[in-house]
Design an enzyme around this catalytic site. Structure first.
Site, PDB file in Angstrom:
ATOM      1  N   GLU A   1       0.825  -1.199   0.000  1.00 20.11           N
ATOM      2  CA  GLU A   1       0.000   0.000   0.000  1.00 20.11           C
ATOM      3  C   GLU A   1       0.865   1.257   0.000  1.00 20.11           C
ATOM      4  O   GLU A   1       1.958   1.272   0.568  1.00 20.11           O
ATOM      5  CB  GLU A   1      -0.910  -0.011   1.227  1.00 20.11           C
ATOM      6  CG  GLU A   1      -1.853  -1.205   1.183  1.00 20.11           C
ATOM      7  CD  GLU A   1      -2.845  -1.245   2.333  1.00 20.11           C
ATOM      8  OE1 GLU A   1      -3.746  -2.085   2.277  1.00 20.11           O
ATOM      9  OE2 GLU A   1      -2.727  -0.446   3.274  1.00 20.11           O
TER      10      GLU A   1
ATOM     11  N   CYS B   1       3.668   8.391   1.051  1.00 22.56           N
ATOM     12  CA  CYS B   1       4.229   7.424   2.001  1.00 22.56           C
ATOM     13  C   CYS B   1       4.434   6.106   1.246  1.00 22.56           C
ATOM     14  O   CYS B   1       3.483   5.474   0.793  1.00 22.56           O
ATOM     15  CB  CYS B   1       3.241   7.263   3.157  1.00 22.56           C
ATOM     16  SG  CYS B   1       3.803   6.129   4.406  1.00 22.56           S
TER      17      CYS B   1
ATOM     18  N   CYS C   1       7.095  -7.295   6.819  1.00 19.65           N
ATOM     19  CA  CYS C   1       8.284  -6.803   7.514  1.00 19.65           C
ATOM     20  C   CYS C   1       8.732  -7.830   8.539  1.00 19.65           C
ATOM     21  O   CYS C   1       7.907  -8.413   9.240  1.00 19.65           O
ATOM     22  CB  CYS C   1       7.986  -5.477   8.204  1.00 19.65           C
ATOM     23  SG  CYS C   1       9.440  -4.770   9.007  1.00 19.65           S
TER      24      CYS C   1
ATOM     25  N   CYS D   1       7.522  -5.403  15.026  1.00 13.94           N
ATOM     26  CA  CYS D   1       7.197  -4.536  16.158  1.00 13.94           C
ATOM     27  C   CYS D   1       5.800  -4.927  16.666  1.00 13.94           C
ATOM     28  O   CYS D   1       4.902  -5.195  15.858  1.00 13.94           O
ATOM     29  CB  CYS D   1       7.229  -3.074  15.747  1.00 13.94           C
ATOM     30  SG  CYS D   1       8.860  -2.574  15.152  1.00 13.94           S
TER      31      CYS D   1
ATOM     32  N   CYS E   1       2.506  -3.019  15.302  1.00 18.13           N
ATOM     33  CA  CYS E   1       2.418  -2.662  13.877  1.00 18.13           C
ATOM     34  C   CYS E   1       1.760  -3.779  13.080  1.00 18.13           C
ATOM     35  O   CYS E   1       2.181  -4.937  13.159  1.00 18.13           O
ATOM     36  CB  CYS E   1       3.826  -2.385  13.348  1.00 18.13           C
ATOM     37  SG  CYS E   1       3.880  -2.164  11.560  1.00 18.13           S
TER      38      CYS E   1
ATOM     39  N   CYS F   1      -0.681   5.523   9.789  1.00 14.67           N
ATOM     40  CA  CYS F   1       0.567   4.831  10.120  1.00 14.67           C
ATOM     41  C   CYS F   1       0.286   3.501  10.785  1.00 14.67           C
ATOM     42  O   CYS F   1      -0.505   3.434  11.713  1.00 14.67           O
ATOM     43  CB  CYS F   1       1.377   5.606  11.147  1.00 14.67           C
ATOM     44  SG  CYS F   1       1.885   7.186  10.643  1.00 14.67           S
TER      45      CYS F   1
HETATM   46  N1  SAH Z   1       9.828   0.267   9.189  1.00 15.33           N
HETATM   47  C1  SAH Z   1      10.064   1.638   9.318  1.00 15.33           C
HETATM   48  C2  SAH Z   1       9.140   2.504   8.498  1.00 15.33           C
HETATM   49  C3  SAH Z   1       7.691   2.121   8.410  1.00 15.33           C
HETATM   50  S1  SAH Z   1       6.636   2.374   9.763  1.00 15.33           S
HETATM   51  C4  SAH Z   1      10.033   2.072  10.764  1.00 15.33           C
HETATM   52  O1  SAH Z   1       9.569   1.307  11.603  1.00 15.33           O
HETATM   53  O2  SAH Z   1      10.490   3.160  11.038  1.00 15.33           O
HETATM   54  C5  SAH Z   1       6.362   4.146   9.883  1.00 15.33           C
HETATM   55  C6  SAH Z   1       6.068   4.602  11.322  1.00 15.33           C
HETATM   56  O3  SAH Z   1       4.762   4.192  11.764  1.00 15.33           O
HETATM   57  C7  SAH Z   1       7.055   4.011  12.311  1.00 15.33           C
HETATM   58  O4  SAH Z   1       7.483   4.973  13.243  1.00 15.33           O
HETATM   59  C8  SAH Z   1       6.210   2.966  12.972  1.00 15.33           C
HETATM   60  O5  SAH Z   1       6.736   2.569  14.192  1.00 15.33           O
HETATM   61  C9  SAH Z   1       4.861   3.638  13.073  1.00 15.33           C
HETATM   62  N2  SAH Z   1       3.766   2.703  13.347  1.00 15.33           N
HETATM   63  C10 SAH Z   1       3.713   1.381  13.102  1.00 15.33           C
HETATM   64  N3  SAH Z   1       2.527   0.873  13.525  1.00 15.33           N
HETATM   65  C11 SAH Z   1       1.817   1.895  14.036  1.00 15.33           C
HETATM   66  C12 SAH Z   1       0.492   2.009  14.589  1.00 15.33           C
HETATM   67  N4  SAH Z   1      -0.317   0.977  14.670  1.00 15.33           N
HETATM   68  N5  SAH Z   1       0.089   3.239  14.990  1.00 15.33           N
HETATM   69  C13 SAH Z   1       0.886   4.308  14.853  1.00 15.33           C
HETATM   70  N6  SAH Z   1       2.135   4.270  14.319  1.00 15.33           N
HETATM   71  C14 SAH Z   1       2.589   3.076  13.918  1.00 15.33           C
HETATM   72 FE1  SF4 Z   2       8.507  -3.169  10.386  1.00 13.80          FE
HETATM   73 FE2  SF4 Z   2       6.265  -2.075  11.302  1.00 13.80          FE
HETATM   74 FE3  SF4 Z   2       8.401  -2.296  12.900  1.00 13.80          FE
HETATM   75 FE4  SF4 Z   2       8.442  -0.535  10.860  1.00 13.80          FE
HETATM   76  S1  SF4 Z   2       7.079  -0.478  12.651  1.00 13.80           S
HETATM   77  S2  SF4 Z   2      10.058  -1.979  11.447  1.00 13.80           S
HETATM   78  S3  SF4 Z   2       7.205  -1.664   9.341  1.00 13.80           S
HETATM   79  S4  SF4 Z   2       7.217  -4.007  12.017  1.00 13.80           S
END
Ligand code: SAH
Ligand code: SF4
Length: 381
Positions: A95, A108, A115, A119, A122, A345
């Protein structure tokens, strides 16, 4: 020659394109012509390239192609945010989100299908890792989004003024392809987007942060999310490999190495209710970031099914925000955009999971009609 063996010119940076033409026995300047056709004129076939001779066009169509990801689905939010689901050339889907904000338009962009960092908060992480995207698939998102806005008359008018590598995937774990794509974004013959307007976001891969500071001048965002190792190990598992002390030292090196004046690193901090949003966390954060040129971006958590977390209370976010600002950390709260189309995000999951999500909603609407109404009301508040 089959289509699969053709070189996809969409994913070549200027030096790579020059090499391609030299290897073909052609002049180097052809690279400039073709780059302009692809990225300025949004061409997807050699037929359109009227200032290239017929013989060369024929030769090109035998060995090369211009192929972006296909638009599988597009949605437009109430607030003007647009989201595309792209079906990728090499299989799978990702996406991409466009967020208009006055004169600024931020795209974006995704870098991997799924991934591996996983995390805990996420939804992309929950999907697991499928594969790296090619450079053509990464820049192809900019190319397709740009095509969706219609023909470009000149660079100044272009709706995409900023790119953030904050879609699906960890860009540092697909480094070479992301680097190539960012070179094309910066190139005047590509999208001519300035170094301050391209941001790579990482969960904290230290060796690649050092590498990036040598390779390309772009802005950096670090997904911090916790002010101590114990909590960060839980939220961002990569922290077990690259703990906070080392990460902070790497941030310092990055900002020292960057030549342009704008050497501030953005620290992203997702606000998770009763997890990382207490006054003690704010105090620890101020200590941790002391001496590093940063701005902090607080991201209210965006929920998804079975996330296991809730968004922080508004009052806690405001208090946290105030404490950081009062203690010398420039801090902003990210406004949630496009949540009615699951474009916020951490909500990006690709088509497969989208389907799951739809069936989830469908189940809810059948079995928990009143509960769902309550949830919707709560979210709208
Ligand atoms: N993988 C990279 C970039 C993609 S995520 C990273 O982690 O930096 C982009 C941002 O969205 C990151 O700061 C991530 O931690 C945040 N993010 C992920 N899941 C989220 C959620 N459910 N609510 C708000 N922010 C989130
Ligand atoms: Fe991967 Fe989501 Fe963690 Fe970014 S926030 S590193 S996309 S698992």
């Amino acid at each position: 020659m089959t289509t699969q063996q053709k070189v996809n010119l969409l994913g070549l940076s200027r030096p790579q394109m020059e090499e391609f033409f030299l290897e073909m026995g052609e002049k180097k300047f052809r690279a400039q012509q073709i780059l302009k056709w692809i990225h300025h004129h949004q061409a997807d076939s050699f037929e359109q390239m009227t200032d290239v001779g017929k013989a060369l066009r024929q030769k090109l169509s035998e060995v090369a192609e211009i192929r972006g990801p296909e638009v599988a689905h597009e949605s437009i939010s109430r607030d003007g945010t647009r989201k595309w689901v792209f079906e990728l050339i090499g299989g799978g889907s990702v996406e991409t989100v466009f967020i208009p904000d006055g004169r600024r338009g931020t795209l974006c962009v995704s870098s991997q299908v799924g991934c591996a960092v996983d995390c805990s908060f996420c939804s992309t992480g929950k999907q697991g890792f499928q594969r790296d995207m090619t450079s053509a698939e990464i820049i192809g998102q900019v190319w397709q989004a740009s095509r969706a806005f219609g023909p470009r008359r000149n660079l100044g008018e272009h709706p995409i003024t900023n790119v953030v590598m904050m879609g699906m995937g960890e860009p540092m774990l697909n480094y070479d392809n992301v680097l190539t794509a960012m070179r094309i974004m910066k190139d005047d013959l590509g999208y001519g987007i300035g170094k301050k307007r391209i941001t790579l976001s990482t969960s904290g891969h230290i060796p690649r942060m050092d590498q990036l500071s040598q390779d390309l001048d772009v802005s950096l965002a670090v997904s911090l999310h916790a002010p101590n190792d114990e909590l960060r190990n839980e939220l961002v598992p990569l922290n077990r490999k690259y703990p906070l002390k080392e990460l902070m030292a790497a941030c310092k090196r990055y900002s020292d190495n960057i030549t342009h004046r704008h050497n501030t690193i953005t620290m992203e901090y997702v606000m998770l209710r009763d997890v990382n949003d207490k006054p003690e966390h704010a105090r620890q954060l101020v200590k941790l970031l002391n001496g590093i040129p940063v701005k902090v971006n607080l991201i209210p958590f965006n929920p998804f099914p079975h996330a296991g977390y809730e968004r922080s209370r508004k009052s806690d976010i405001l208090e946290f925000h105030k404490y950081l600002n009062d203690n010398g950390l420039m801090t902003t709260v990210r406004t949630t955009r496009g949540d009615d189309i699951d474009a916020a995000c951490g909500q990006l999951v690709g088509q497969v999971q989208d389907r799951t999500r739809r069936s989830e909603r469908w189940k809810q609407s059948i079995f928990h009609r009143s509960e769902q109404t309550d949830n919707n009301t709560a979210q709208a508040q």
